[in-house]
Design a protein around this motif. Structure first.
Motif, PDB file in Angstrom:
ATOM      1  N   GLU A 193       0.887  -1.270   0.178  1.00  0.00           N
ATOM      2  CA  GLU A 193       0.139   0.071  -0.003  1.00  0.00           C
ATOM      3  C   GLU A 193       0.754   1.099   0.080  1.00  0.00           C
ATOM      4  O   GLU A 193       0.544   2.272  -0.562  1.00  0.00           O
ATOM      5  CB  GLU A 193      -0.866   0.046   1.339  1.00  0.00           C
ATOM      6  CG  GLU A 193      -2.230  -0.437   1.284  1.00  0.00           C
ATOM      7  CD  GLU A 193      -2.991  -0.009   0.129  1.00  0.00           C
ATOM      8  OE1 GLU A 193      -3.550   1.120   0.351  1.00  0.00           O
ATOM      9  OE2 GLU A 193      -3.376  -0.502  -1.076  1.00  0.00           O
ATOM     10  N   LEU A 194       1.941   1.000   0.842  1.00  0.00           N
ATOM     11  CA  LEU A 194       2.904   2.249   1.083  1.00  0.00           C
ATOM     12  C   LEU A 194       3.648   2.651  -0.346  1.00  0.00           C
ATOM     13  O   LEU A 194       3.572   3.727  -0.605  1.00  0.00           O
ATOM     14  CB  LEU A 194       3.792   1.891   1.852  1.00  0.00           C
ATOM     15  CG  LEU A 194       4.697   3.291   2.452  1.00  0.00           C
ATOM     16  CD1 LEU A 194       3.685   4.112   3.385  1.00  0.00           C
ATOM     17  CD2 LEU A 194       5.756   2.737   3.605  1.00  0.00           C
ATOM     18  N   ILE A 195       3.971   1.651  -1.070  1.00  0.00           N
ATOM     19  CA  ILE A 195       4.627   1.818  -2.360  1.00  0.00           C
ATOM     20  C   ILE A 195       3.416   2.335  -3.464  1.00  0.00           C
ATOM     21  O   ILE A 195       3.800   2.996  -3.963  1.00  0.00           O
ATOM     22  CB  ILE A 195       5.097   0.680  -3.005  1.00  0.00           C
ATOM     23  CG1 ILE A 195       6.252  -0.117  -1.994  1.00  0.00           C
ATOM     24  CG2 ILE A 195       5.552   0.653  -4.407  1.00  0.00           C
ATOM     25  CD1 ILE A 195       6.732  -1.506  -2.113  1.00  0.00           C
ATOM     26  N   ARG A 196       2.266   1.576  -3.320  1.00  0.00           N
ATOM     27  CA  ARG A 196       1.252   2.160  -4.282  1.00  0.00           C
ATOM     28  C   ARG A 196       0.990   3.602  -4.271  1.00  0.00           C
ATOM     29  O   ARG A 196       0.943   4.445  -5.229  1.00  0.00           O
ATOM     30  CB  ARG A 196       0.081   1.468  -3.923  1.00  0.00           C
ATOM     31  CG  ARG A 196      -1.017   1.115  -5.467  1.00  0.00           C
ATOM     32  CD  ARG A 196      -2.359   0.581  -4.846  1.00  0.00           C
ATOM     33  NE  ARG A 196      -3.047   1.145  -3.803  1.00  0.00           N
ATOM     34  CZ  ARG A 196      -3.995   1.600  -3.949  1.00  0.00           C
ATOM     35  NH1 ARG A 196      -4.491   1.976  -5.165  1.00  0.00           N
ATOM     36  NH2 ARG A 196      -4.664   2.267  -3.128  1.00  0.00           N
ATOM     37  N   ASN A 197       0.776   4.082  -3.036  1.00  0.00           N
ATOM     38  CA  ASN A 197       0.338   5.449  -2.589  1.00  0.00           C
ATOM     39  C   ASN A 197       1.834   6.301  -2.832  1.00  0.00           C
ATOM     40  O   ASN A 197       1.608   7.404  -3.271  1.00  0.00           O
ATOM     41  CB  ASN A 197      -0.073   5.550  -1.315  1.00  0.00           C
ATOM     42  CG  ASN A 197      -1.581   5.290  -1.129  1.00  0.00           C
ATOM     43  OD1 ASN A 197      -2.159   5.886  -1.546  1.00  0.00           O
ATOM     44  ND2 ASN A 197      -1.581   3.816  -0.585  1.00  0.00           N
ATOM     45  N   HIS A 246       0.833  10.119  -3.279  1.00  0.00           N
ATOM     46  CA  HIS A 246       0.198  10.233  -1.898  1.00  0.00           C
ATOM     47  C   HIS A 246      -1.450  11.048  -2.064  1.00  0.00           C
ATOM     48  O   HIS A 246      -1.794  11.472  -1.184  1.00  0.00           O
ATOM     49  CB  HIS A 246       0.912  10.909  -0.729  1.00  0.00           C
ATOM     50  CG  HIS A 246       2.216   9.882  -0.472  1.00  0.00           C
ATOM     51  ND1 HIS A 246       1.943   8.881   0.252  1.00  0.00           N
ATOM     52  CD2 HIS A 246       3.478  10.007  -0.582  1.00  0.00           C
ATOM     53  CE1 HIS A 246       3.202   8.088   0.483  1.00  0.00           C
ATOM     54  NE2 HIS A 246       4.082   9.034   0.110  1.00  0.00           N
ATOM     55  N   ARG A 247      -1.935  10.796  -3.100  1.00  0.00           N
ATOM     56  CA  ARG A 247      -3.128  11.451  -3.529  1.00  0.00           C
ATOM     57  C   ARG A 247      -4.512  10.530  -3.212  1.00  0.00           C
ATOM     58  O   ARG A 247      -5.458  11.019  -3.228  1.00  0.00           O
ATOM     59  CB  ARG A 247      -3.299  12.046  -4.739  1.00  0.00           C
ATOM     60  CG  ARG A 247      -2.499  13.498  -4.949  1.00  0.00           C
ATOM     61  CD  ARG A 247      -2.352  13.864  -6.538  1.00  0.00           C
ATOM     62  NE  ARG A 247      -1.574  12.961  -7.271  1.00  0.00           N
ATOM     63  CZ  ARG A 247      -1.950  12.181  -8.346  1.00  0.00           C
ATOM     64  NH1 ARG A 247      -3.180  11.904  -8.510  1.00  0.00           N
ATOM     65  NH2 ARG A 247      -0.823  11.338  -8.826  1.00  0.00           N
ATOM     66  N   LEU A 248      -4.057   9.292  -3.047  1.00  0.00           N
ATOM     67  CA  LEU A 248      -5.168   8.375  -2.973  1.00  0.00           C
ATOM     68  C   LEU A 248      -5.388   7.974  -1.765  1.00  0.00           C
ATOM     69  O   LEU A 248      -6.328   7.225  -1.240  1.00  0.00           O
ATOM     70  CB  LEU A 248      -4.720   7.240  -4.020  1.00  0.00           C
ATOM     71  CG  LEU A 248      -4.544   7.157  -5.127  1.00  0.00           C
ATOM     72  CD1 LEU A 248      -4.233   6.102  -6.059  1.00  0.00           C
ATOM     73  CD2 LEU A 248      -5.632   8.007  -6.115  1.00  0.00           C
TER      74      LEU A 248
END
Lengths: 414, 95
Positions: A8-12, A17-19
């Motif tokens: 999740e951290l990588i994805r965001n 960090h907009r999601l």
């Protein structure tokens, strides 16, 4: 709710960090609920969480007059320990410590638990004898404790001055004790409870109860009347206020308990240390600040600030133990209103009003009890009978005389 | 720091005084029930607002006296001697 994970951290991070979504909902209050909990501090939120998770109650509201975790939950010094003297307290607080040990995993929220050990100091041979007895009682309760020599104390915290005004004769340590991040406890429980459908309603102050033939049926709030089959009061320093609205009296005195932090410094103290007799306790947070506390002001108070005389006393005691801290500046000082009972044990369970429950009297040590308080109160509310661990902590003990006097045994006297 | 006016010695710092808890509590008779006795012994008014309380001038004349103090602002509304009834203050409770 999306779980927190490295993925999740990588994805965001990759999406700037907009999601990230808000981690709990901000609902409008409904007309009625199965259970209404007053107070969105640690105890209120934990009670809601366990009610939803273990007892499958889905229609729950937590009402908060200010903001979530903004009372004593966000004002304490984060100490967790279970080195109590009496068997009832030991069983209850050790249940709490065990829940803390796996709470980060359970809530999928890093509560930054650090079991760095809690050291209690003795400054005279008589006190050391008392400590030996206390440490033995803790062992008999099946909880870890070890008596320390002055040399062992010095090895744990090299900055301590063993030859201070009241020389250190030894102490004892509970190695499983320590600290965790208090905001994370409130936020973690709020997020997990909200995911189960619990409505957390902030800026909603309770102004009265609706009671019909001895049975509570709802609350009046600044955001209208809310009906409820069952209601739990979890409001720390304002316990007397709410009890008065419901028409009964409680053995509680509200006092200011203050704490303070120094400017951040490099790691220099990796245990939590407290001295009951000169009355100070200190630990170093992960940010490097020294977190310092002591006793509560001696008089009744609802002012969330502490008196200067006690602040000076705490600092004087700290500098006597750790002269090296004398050049540090204090960054912040604050206080919370604690609800102290005559035997310094909590008030939990049923009240004279049917379907109205209380979780209070936490005094100066409610933080360490949050998971067990929530777990046992959820059981008590769901089954309308006290959880076996809290049977002896009810209001009736003040009539029967079966007090659980932890005043002398709970580490810091009140 | 509270500043209290001892009725005998005048205004001094809080450090000279000891706090004695709620004032005007009447001890029930010997025939009191357990409920009345436990209420007398343990239950407190603990108001958010004006609290009628006892103080002793420990490091002065060592005499007791009563104080009406706001528990939110810590403002002292009245100081009066033991045995004197509660002063009738307009605001008795904040909320």
């Amino acid at each position: 709710m999306r779980g927190y994970s490295a993925f999740e951290l990588i994805r965001n991070a990759l999406s700037g960090h907009r999601l990230w979504k808000p981690v709990w909902r901000t609902p409008e209050p409904k007309k009625s609920y199965d259970v209404v909990i007053i107070g969105a501090g640690g105890h209120g939120l934990a009670t809601a969480y366990y009610l939803a998770k273990k007892h499958r109650v889905r229609n729950i509201a937590v009402l908060e007059k200010g903001w979530l975790g903004g009372g004593n939950t966000g004002r304490n010094t984060q100490v967790i320990r279970s080195n109590y003297y009496w068997p009832q307290s030991a069983a209850f607080f050790d249940h709490s410590l065990k829940l803390y040990e796996r709470l980060g995993h359970e809530l999928n929220f890093n509560v930054m638990l650090s079991q760095r050990g809690v050291v209690t100091l003795a400054h005279s041979l008589h006190e050391l004898e008392g400590i030996r007895r206390w440490a033995n009682a803790i062992k008999i309760n099946d909880i870890d404790s070890e008596v320390l020599t002055p040399y062992e104390v010095k090895k744990l915290m090299p900055l301590i001055d063993l030859d201070c005004r009241f020389p250190i004769c030894g102490g004892f340590i509970q190695r499983r004790g320590g600290i965790s991040r208090h905001d994370a406890i409130a936020w973690g429980y709020a997020r997990a409870a909200s995911a189960y459908g619990v409505d957390i309603i902030q800026q909603c102050e309770v102004t009265g109860f609706n009671i019909q033939s001895g049975q509570v049926t709802g609350v009046n709030t600044t955001r209208g009347t809310i009906g409820a089959d069952k209601i739990c009061i979890a409001v720390a320093g304002h316990t007397s206020d709410l009890a008065k609205m419901a028409g009964f009296r409680v053995p509680v005195t509200s006092m200011s308990l203050q704490a303070m932090v120094s400017e951040p410094i490099k790691p220099c103290l990796n245990t939590m240390v407290l001295s009951p007799i000169i009355h100070v306790y200190v630990s170093q947070s992960d940010r490097g600040e020294l977190v310092i506390g002591g006793g509560a002001d001696v008089y009744n108070s609802y002012a969330q600030r502490g008196g200067i005389p006690l602040l000076q006393e705490n600092i004087a005691a700290l500098l006597e133990l750790f002269p090296a801290f004398s050049r540090l500046r204090l960054m912040r000082q604050w206080a919370g209103i604690v609800d102290v009972t005559p035997d310094t044990s909590p008030l939990m369970g049923q009240t004279p009003v049917q379907n109205l429950y209380i979780s209070g009297g936490w005094g100066t040590g409610g933080y360490k009890a949050i998971p067990a308080g929530g777990d046992t109160m959820a059981y008590t509310i769901a089954n309308d009978q006290p959880h076996p661990l809290i049977e002896d902590f009810g209001l009736e003990r003040f009539k029967s005389g079966a007090l659980i006097d932890e005043g002398a045994a709970s580490g810091v006297s009140h | 720091m509270l500043r209290l006016s001892c009725p005998w010695c005048g205004t001094r710092d809080e450090l000279e005084f000891s706090f004695g808890g709620e004032a005007h509590i009447m001890r029930p008779g010997l025939d009191a029930s357990d409920a009345v006795w436990s209420d007398y012994l343990f239950n407190k008014e603990n108001p958010k607002g004006i609290h009628y309380e006892r103080w002793m001038h420990s490091y002065g004349c060592r005499r007791w006296f009563n104080v009406a103090r706001d528990t939110v602002t810590h403002e002292i509304h009245a100081v009066y001697k033991m045995g004197v009834p509660k002063p009738d203050l307009a605001v008795t409770d904040r909320d």
